[in-house]
Scaffold this motif. Structure first.
Motif: not given
Length: 184
Positions: A146-166
């Motif tokens: 993911y583009p980590v500069r776009w959002d403080p909660f974006f991590k370099d690599f995010m799983t679908l589980a991470d995305i549901y929590r985002y």
């Protein structure tokens, strides 16, 4: 305690995500139901948005997850360098993204009433809950860069589980910037 599935990623606590969505939904409706038009028009704290615009942005955090899940599902089936290159390209476009991210709520809040925002919030969180219930456990470990500069909660690599929590992380952060429940 998190359990490991397939030796790759921690098992997701789906109920915790459902509970977080329910809490956010209740909070969102409480904010909309108790805010006066003057409260909604007041500036938020730490953003250039009004409270109404920031509430729409908080809602949009849930809406965008529907798209992020599709992208992550697709990119997770491609060679990982493709998602890395895509994330770098998107990071390079941070300035136009920031402008659109700012202007979107400015316009959307003018055309979407608070009542409609509440209905959309209910619809989108219910949609995400249904999708989460249908996700295979193994798929929750799939992801993309993911583009980590776009959002403080974006991590370099995010799983679908991470995305549901985002979206709830995003919601909780911005909830602290609202001034609807503070004296003028």
């Amino acid at each position: 305690m998190e359990q490991r599935t397939m030796g790759q990623h921690p098992a997701m606590d789906r109920q915790a995500v459902h509970d977080d969505y329910a809490r956010a939904r209740q909070t969102f409706h409480m904010l909309l139901d108790t805010a006066s038009p003057a409260d909604l028009a007041r500036p938020s704290d730490g953003t250039r948005w009004t409270n109404r615009q920031l509430l729409w942005h908080m809602l949009f955090g849930y809406i965008v997850v529907r798209v992020l899940l599709v992208l992550a599902s697709a990119f997770s089936r491609l060679p990982r360098p493709l998602s890395k290159a895509s994330a770098r390209l998107l990071d390079a476009a941070t300035r136009p993204f920031d402008l659109m991210n700012y202007l979107g709520p400015c316009g959307a809040a003018k055309v979407m009433s608070p009542r409609r925002m509440g209905a959309v919030f209910d619809w989108v969180t219910a949609s995400l809950e249904r999708r989460l219930a249908d996700e295979a456990e193994a798929d929750l470990g799939r992801g993309m860069h993911y583009p980590v500069r776009w959002d403080p909660f974006f991590k370099d690599f995010m799983t679908l589980a991470d995305i549901y929590r985002y979206p709830t992380q995003h919601f909780d952060f911005h909830h602290g910037q609202l001034t609807v429940d503070r004296p003028s």
